[in-house]
Design a protein around this motif. Sequence first.
Motif, PDB file in Angstrom:
ATOM      1  N   VAL A  21       0.849  -1.181   0.000  1.00 57.74           N
ATOM      2  CA  VAL A  21       0.000   0.000   0.000  1.00 57.74           C
ATOM      3  C   VAL A  21       0.887   1.234   0.000  1.00 57.74           C
ATOM      4  CG1 VAL A  21      -1.675   1.333   1.347  1.00 57.74           C
ATOM      5  CG2 VAL A  21      -1.889  -1.158   1.202  1.00 57.74           C
ATOM      6  N   SER A  69       0.092   1.691  -7.852  1.00 57.30           N
ATOM      7  CA  SER A  69      -0.525   1.256  -6.603  1.00 57.30           C
ATOM      8  C   SER A  69      -2.046   1.187  -6.701  1.00 57.30           C
ATOM      9  CB  SER A  69      -0.132   2.207  -5.466  1.00 57.30           C
ATOM     10  OG  SER A  69      -0.718   1.801  -4.256  1.00 57.30           O
ATOM     11  N   GLY A  70      -2.605   0.070  -6.244  1.00 49.49           N
ATOM     12  CA  GLY A  70      -4.053  -0.060  -6.230  1.00 49.49           C
ATOM     13  C   GLY A  70      -4.678   0.565  -4.999  1.00 49.49           C
ATOM     14  N   TYR A  71      -3.903   0.703  -3.929  1.00 50.74           N
ATOM     15  CA  TYR A  71      -4.411   1.263  -2.681  1.00 50.74           C
ATOM     16  C   TYR A  71      -3.392   2.227  -2.095  1.00 50.74           C
ATOM     17  CZ  TYR A  71      -7.978  -2.365  -2.823  1.00 50.74           C
ATOM     18  OH  TYR A  71      -9.021  -3.159  -3.202  1.00 50.74           O
ATOM     19  N   ILE A  90      -2.881   5.268   1.375  1.00 49.99           N
ATOM     20  CA  ILE A  90      -3.392   5.937   2.568  1.00 49.99           C
ATOM     21  C   ILE A  90      -2.717   7.306   2.661  1.00 49.99           C
ATOM     22  CG2 ILE A  90      -3.797   3.776   3.785  1.00 49.99           C
ATOM     23  CD1 ILE A  90      -1.245   4.294   5.375  1.00 49.99           C
ATOM     24  N   SER A  98      -9.617  -1.874   8.231  1.00 51.42           N
ATOM     25  CA  SER A  98      -9.483  -1.402   6.851  1.00 51.42           C
ATOM     26  C   SER A  98      -8.252  -2.013   6.190  1.00 51.42           C
ATOM     27  CB  SER A  98      -9.392   0.121   6.828  1.00 51.42           C
ATOM     28  OG  SER A  98     -10.571   0.704   7.324  1.00 51.42           O
ATOM     29  N   VAL A 128      -7.949  -4.505   2.874  1.00 49.29           N
ATOM     30  CA  VAL A 128      -7.049  -4.221   1.749  1.00 49.29           C
ATOM     31  C   VAL A 128      -6.114  -5.400   1.519  1.00 49.29           C
ATOM     32  CG1 VAL A 128      -5.109  -2.790   1.012  1.00 49.29           C
ATOM     33  CG2 VAL A 128      -7.160  -1.718   1.935  1.00 49.29           C
ATOM     34  N   ARG A 157      -7.893  -8.144  -0.213  1.00 50.33           N
ATOM     35  CA  ARG A 157      -8.090  -7.866  -1.631  1.00 50.33           C
ATOM     36  C   ARG A 157      -6.790  -8.105  -2.407  1.00 50.33           C
ATOM     37  NH1 ARG A 157     -12.253  -8.145  -2.718  1.00 50.33           N
ATOM     38  NH2 ARG A 157     -13.392  -6.248  -2.250  1.00 50.33           N
ATOM     39  N   LEU A 158      -5.672  -7.640  -1.858  1.00 44.16           N
ATOM     40  CA  LEU A 158      -4.390  -7.756  -2.559  1.00 44.16           C
ATOM     41  C   LEU A 158      -3.875  -9.185  -2.636  1.00 44.16           C
ATOM     42  CD1 LEU A 158      -2.551  -4.601  -1.126  1.00 44.16           C
ATOM     43  CD2 LEU A 158      -3.398  -4.904  -3.458  1.00 44.16           C
TER      44      LEU A 158
END
Length: 298
Positions: free
Chosen positions: A87, A102-104, A106, A116, A120, A123-124
Amino acid sequence: MLKKICFILKKKNAMEEIEGLLQELSDNLVESCFMESAEGGLHNRFKEHKEDEEISSCMYEKKEDVLYITDDAVWQRKLQEDGYPVVAYLHAENREENFSFSGYAIENPAEIEYQSLELVWRRLTGRPWMITETKRCVIRETVTEDVGEFYEIYQDASITEYMEDLYADRDEEIAYIKDYIKNVYGFYGYGMWTVLEKKSGRIIGRAGLNLREGYEIPELGFVIGVPWQRQGFAYEVCMAVLQYGKAELNFTSFQAFVMEGNTKSRMLCEKLGFAYREKVEMGGMLYDRMVWEESVTA
């Protein structure tokens, strides 16, 4: 579950900013470690982590057991290329770096909750999200391994009398599920999910929320296998989906499209609090569009 989070950061006061997050991770029994991003050499050392004490402290034997958070775009890209879940941490000092890989990301670690990060990480690493549960059922995201049991459910002719069938070719259905996980779950965070009975562990159906083109409110969809019908499962599961949609997704209204003649689904929708709104034609078939609105059922 997520076992460890490794922070690879170059911002000078980064430790102060992630202090609260580190405490929350500790409270949830998640290990954490910290490495300073360095120019040159560190990535090569990372690949040979078994011979490097500093790097080894941030590693697990299985790369998917750890989530990486970094504010260095080079590190973010290299970790992702090597198959590690990562992340991006964005702040004023790295706005000019390219984090497009990057897909995510912060921005304020102090506002990030452990739950949270767990989602994530799931999902990854390709793990399904656990959506909600009822007294008798668990509702989770669909995985490709569910397809075999879907075909068992859909082989009964009554299932597809009022709804679309699965692909005739199982490989096509699996490919569809893979795309669905990536493009629907990954983008919207919701969709059609898998329903399992707690007692047996069996998949008994599917239920969830979708967006239909041309409409702004989410659509409730559901199917319960014949062996589990007439036992209240459909009402129990659909009510849980609607409650999740309200509480977690902040939806205040829902719709359902019931094919003409499908009296069972019509009665269930009415029991759930849906009201008839209009008739619509789709694909040459007539449907009753039914709507649940918070102001109506409150």
